[in-house]
Design an enzyme around this catalytic site. Structure first.
Site, PDB file in Angstrom:
ATOM      1  N   ASP A 116       0.833  -1.205   0.000  1.00 31.40           N
ATOM      2  CA  ASP A 116       0.000   0.000   0.000  1.00 31.40           C
ATOM      3  C   ASP A 116       0.866   1.253   0.000  1.00 31.40           C
ATOM      4  OD1 ASP A 116      -2.715   1.180   0.413  1.00 31.40           O
ATOM      5  OD2 ASP A 116      -1.767   1.956   2.228  1.00 31.40           O
ATOM      6  N   GLU A 167       1.148  -0.622  -5.171  1.00 29.06           N
ATOM      7  CA  GLU A 167       0.051   0.329  -5.349  1.00 29.06           C
ATOM      8  C   GLU A 167       0.681   1.711  -5.290  1.00 29.06           C
ATOM      9  OE1 GLU A 167      -3.570   2.707  -3.719  1.00 29.06           O
ATOM     10  OE2 GLU A 167      -1.689   2.333  -2.713  1.00 29.06           O
TER      11      GLU A 167
HETATM   12  C1  OTU Z   1      -4.168   3.547  -0.437  1.00 29.76           C
HETATM   13  O1  OTU Z   1      -4.569   4.529  -1.378  1.00 29.76           O
HETATM   14  C2  OTU Z   1      -5.383   2.682  -0.140  1.00 29.76           C
HETATM   15  O2  OTU Z   1      -5.793   1.998  -1.285  1.00 29.76           O
HETATM   16  C3  OTU Z   1      -6.456   3.539   0.462  1.00 29.76           C
HETATM   17  O3  OTU Z   1      -7.653   2.828   0.656  1.00 29.76           O
HETATM   18  C4  OTU Z   1      -5.933   4.111   1.754  1.00 29.76           C
HETATM   19  O4  OTU Z   1      -6.838   5.049   2.236  1.00 29.76           O
HETATM   20  C5  OTU Z   1      -4.576   4.779   1.606  1.00 29.76           C
HETATM   21  O5  OTU Z   1      -3.664   4.073   0.760  1.00 29.76           O
HETATM   22  C6  OTU Z   1      -3.891   4.910   2.952  1.00 29.76           C
HETATM   23  O6  OTU Z   1      -3.516   3.643   3.432  1.00 29.76           O
HETATM   24  O7  OTU Z   1      -2.303   7.128  -1.828  1.00 29.76           O
HETATM   25  O8  OTU Z   1      -0.722   5.548  -3.437  1.00 29.76           O
HETATM   26  O9  OTU Z   1      -8.349   7.188  -2.740  1.00 29.76           O
HETATM   27  O10 OTU Z   1      -5.892   6.329  -4.045  1.00 29.76           O
HETATM   28  O11 OTU Z   1      -5.113   7.182  -0.688  1.00 29.76           O
HETATM   29  C7  OTU Z   1      -1.617   5.078  -2.501  1.00 29.76           C
HETATM   30  C8  OTU Z   1      -7.098   7.706  -2.489  1.00 29.76           C
HETATM   31  C9  OTU Z   1      -2.620   6.012  -2.046  1.00 29.76           C
HETATM   32  C10 OTU Z   1      -6.142   6.560  -2.693  1.00 29.76           C
HETATM   33  C11 OTU Z   1      -4.859   6.811  -2.006  1.00 29.76           C
HETATM   34  C12 OTU Z   1      -3.995   5.585  -1.989  1.00 29.76           C
END
Ligand code: OTU
Length: 603
Positions: free
Chosen positions: A261, A303
């Site tokens: 993440d 991600e």
């Molecule tokens: C990720 O997301 C997760 O998929 C989100 O669900 C979380 O809120 C976030 O991390 C914090 O753990 O910045 O590059 O909708 O695209 O927050 C990763 C906004 C991230 C997400 C963004 C994202």
């Protein structure tokens, strides 16, 4: 001699230098000696504890590193509770996944989360425990085994960038333990204010700013996301050591993939926006090396929701700007093709295939043993800004920001005649940020009501976006409920823990009765046809755009086949003849509005 060495010893010799190289880059020569001793010890212990079935999986996958870059790979992503209440409930519903042809299952919010609001499980209180409401780690281990027998690989989130503020490390830091205080970034208010000027905002309306006052720590703690998500200080080697141990312990429980993440945010450096830093890549490469040694069957998935140009390095790099060592250093096996996902929605709003064509063209050249994760919707919003640079490169009269604002407004149903029923995320609509909504609501099924023609068009748009994910060769992953055509869910507004968070709009509970509905039958039928067509085409891996002869139609070469996607509401002529694998009929000279045609080679 070398054949007298055990596989682990061989891998320590072969991959160890790669891991040490990352440690040297991150922590300097002096730190590496003692750190390596500790890490080697963790690697050996983890490998010794690895179950024979998983060791056998390691060997099989080392012999076939492209095992997951296969035409029949298909993914599914879901919250455990929203899908089936609990781990046991999910296990009982595994037949649904098998019927869809799922080979890869990403479970959200599985690990023990913070009490209260936890950002959908992304504020982890204990990486090694399952969320108690859902079940136990033993149940998850049994689930992983059950799924493995059905050739489904289980993926869990490894939230690397932050822990919850009630994680043991954070609690010890608050209690004054300097070892754990150094796991986080604690700044004086002045330094925090100075840093803030260079940083972006992920949640500008619900969590503005990147720092949170932490009186127990005597300063401001770095919190890129919500104030209860404390960013880890990866410049501290103790964090690396702890996280390698966490990761290998989970791998030994039977997880076959980790979704890393927020990988872009791992390294902080003054004077920068602290995204996509070279060191963030060295961190991921260190984790990859550790897995390659002690649990090589396991996949890493990045991600990184960042501009297109910054994404490919998450696969690893050669002699590029971020690697001075020479030779390819692998990072993640899978990387989300976020830009392609966004481009699909822009294309629907514009009735033009220009943007997805450009993104497909920029998505080639994958290393061996790597693939995109392709998708149309996930648990997050559609973040429009990541494709700004790609639009700027396209010839057009309209400025990129205006174009994306138009796509956002369209998706949010604010344009007259729009079929979409999304909602702006982290914006009142006046600034460009993201949009929420389920696949079906964004594609027009909600607005269609009972109108059969409008419903037909919505089904075609859903199939079009599923076709984009599948025909482009990635590990196409469907988000739970989209296969059933579930509509936006507004009940989160009554839940005090969720009311502020618009992303819950598209995180409905599975409606098992809805699976028997006409909508669900139509969508799953089309999905199955797309999957079967891809298997027949033999296509998987890096995408290849094809000239379609019309700006409204996207052409994709998938294996031996050619696929055409009409992103417009117009009937468009195509110069293609043959047999459509989806309809089982000869291809007509004209594509209907939003039609997908999959031209089989044996036509
Ligand atoms: C990720 O997301 C997760 O998929 C989100 O669900 C979380 O809120 C976030 O991390 C914090 O753990 O910045 O590059 O909708 O695209 O927050 C990763 C906004 C991230 C997400 C963004 C994202």
């Amino acid at each position: 001699m070398s054949d007298a060495l055990s596989p682990l010893e061989q891998r320590l010799r072969a991959v160890g230098p790669r891991l040490r190289r990352q440690l040297r880059r991150l922590y300097g020569d002096a730190a590496v000696g003692p750190l390596w001793q500790q890490i080697e010890d963790v690697l050996r212990r983890a490998h010794a504890a690895r179950a024979p079935a998983l060791v056998a999986l390691d060997e099989a996958r080392l012999a076939d590193p492209d095992w997951f870059v296969a035409p029949d790979m298909f993914g599914y992503s879901t919250y455990v509770d929203r899908f089936a209440g609990s781990v046991a409930g999910l296990t009982a519903r595994a037949d649904h996944l098998e019927a869809l042809g799922v080979r890869y299952l990403h479970l959200l919010a599985l690990l023990k989360a913070r009490a209260g609001d936890s950002d959908g499980g992304f504020a982890v209180a204990d990486y090694l425990a399952v969320e108690p409401r859902l079940g136990t780690m033993d149940e998850v281990e049994a689930l992983a085994e059950r799924l493995r027998a059905a050739r489904i690989s289980l993926c869990v989130d490894l939230a690397l960038n932050h822990t919850a503020d009630d994680h043991e490390w954070a609690r010890r830091a608050k209690a004054g333990d300097p070892h754990y205080r150094a796991f986080y970034h604690v700044l004086s208010p002045e330094d925090a204010a100075a840093r803030e000027r260079d940083l972006g905002q992920v949640f500008p309306t619900t969590a503005p700013g990147n720092f949170t006052r932490a009186p127990e720590l005597g300063g401001e703690v770095w919190t890129t996301f919500y104030p209860f998500q404390w960013d880890l200080n990866w410049a501290n080697p103790a964090v690396m050591l702890a996280m390698i141990e966490v990761m290998l312990t989970l791998a030994n429980r039977g997880f076959e993939a980790f979704r890393l993440d927020s990988t872009a945010f791992l390294w902080k450096e003054a004077g920068t926006d602290c995204r996509n830093r070279p060191e963030a890549h060295y961190i991921v490469r260190a984790l990859r090396s550790a897995l390659d040694i002690a649990a090589p069957a396991t996949l890493l998935k990045a991600e990184a929701i960042v501009p297109t140009a910054f994404v490919p390095p998450y696969f690893g790099a050669d002699d590029g700007a971020i690697d001075d060592a020479g030779g390819f250093e692998p990072e993640c096996h899978l990387v989300y093709n976020n830009s392609l996902m966004v481009a699909g929605w822009v294309a629907l709003a514009e009735g033009s295939a220009a943007l997805p064509r450009a993104i497909l063209a920029a998505s080639g050249g994958l290393p061996r043993g790597a693939n995109w994760l392709s998708y149309s919707r996930c648990h997050d919003d559609i973040g429009w800004g990541t494709v700004l640079g790609d639009l700027a490169d396209l010839p057009a009269e309209v400025d990129p920001v205006a174009r994306l604002r138009a796509a956002a407004r369209f998706s949010d149903g604010q344009t007259p005649g729009s079929w979409a029923r999304g909602e702006p995320f982290q914006s009142d609509g006046s600034v460009l940020h993201g949009s929420n909504g389920t696949m079906a609501s964004l594609a027009g099924l909600e607005a269609a009501g009972d109108d059969p023609d409008a419903r037909e068009m919505a089904f075609r748009r859903i199939t079009l976006l599923n076709a984009l994910a599948i025909a482009s060769g990635g590990l196409a992953t469907t988000y739970m409920g989209d296969e059933a055509g579930l509509l936006n869910d507004h009940v989160y507004r009554d839940d005090p823990e969720h009311a502020h968070e618009g992303r819950w709009l598209h995180r409905p509970r599975m409606d098992w009765d809805a699976l028997g509905s006409d909508a669900a039958r139509r969508i799953t039928r089309d999905l199955a046809r797309l999957r079967r067509a891809r298997i027949a085409s033999g296509g998987a891996g890096a995408p290849a755009p094809l000239d379609s002869g019309d700006a409204r139609v996207l052409g994709i070469a998938c294996g031996r086949d050619r696929v055409f996607l009409n992103f417009s509401g117009d009937a468009v002529g195509i110069a293609a003849h043959g047999f459509d694998r989806l309809s089982g009929a000869p291809v007509a000279a004209t594509l209907a509005p939003w039609q997908t045609v999959w031209l089989g080679e044996d036509a």
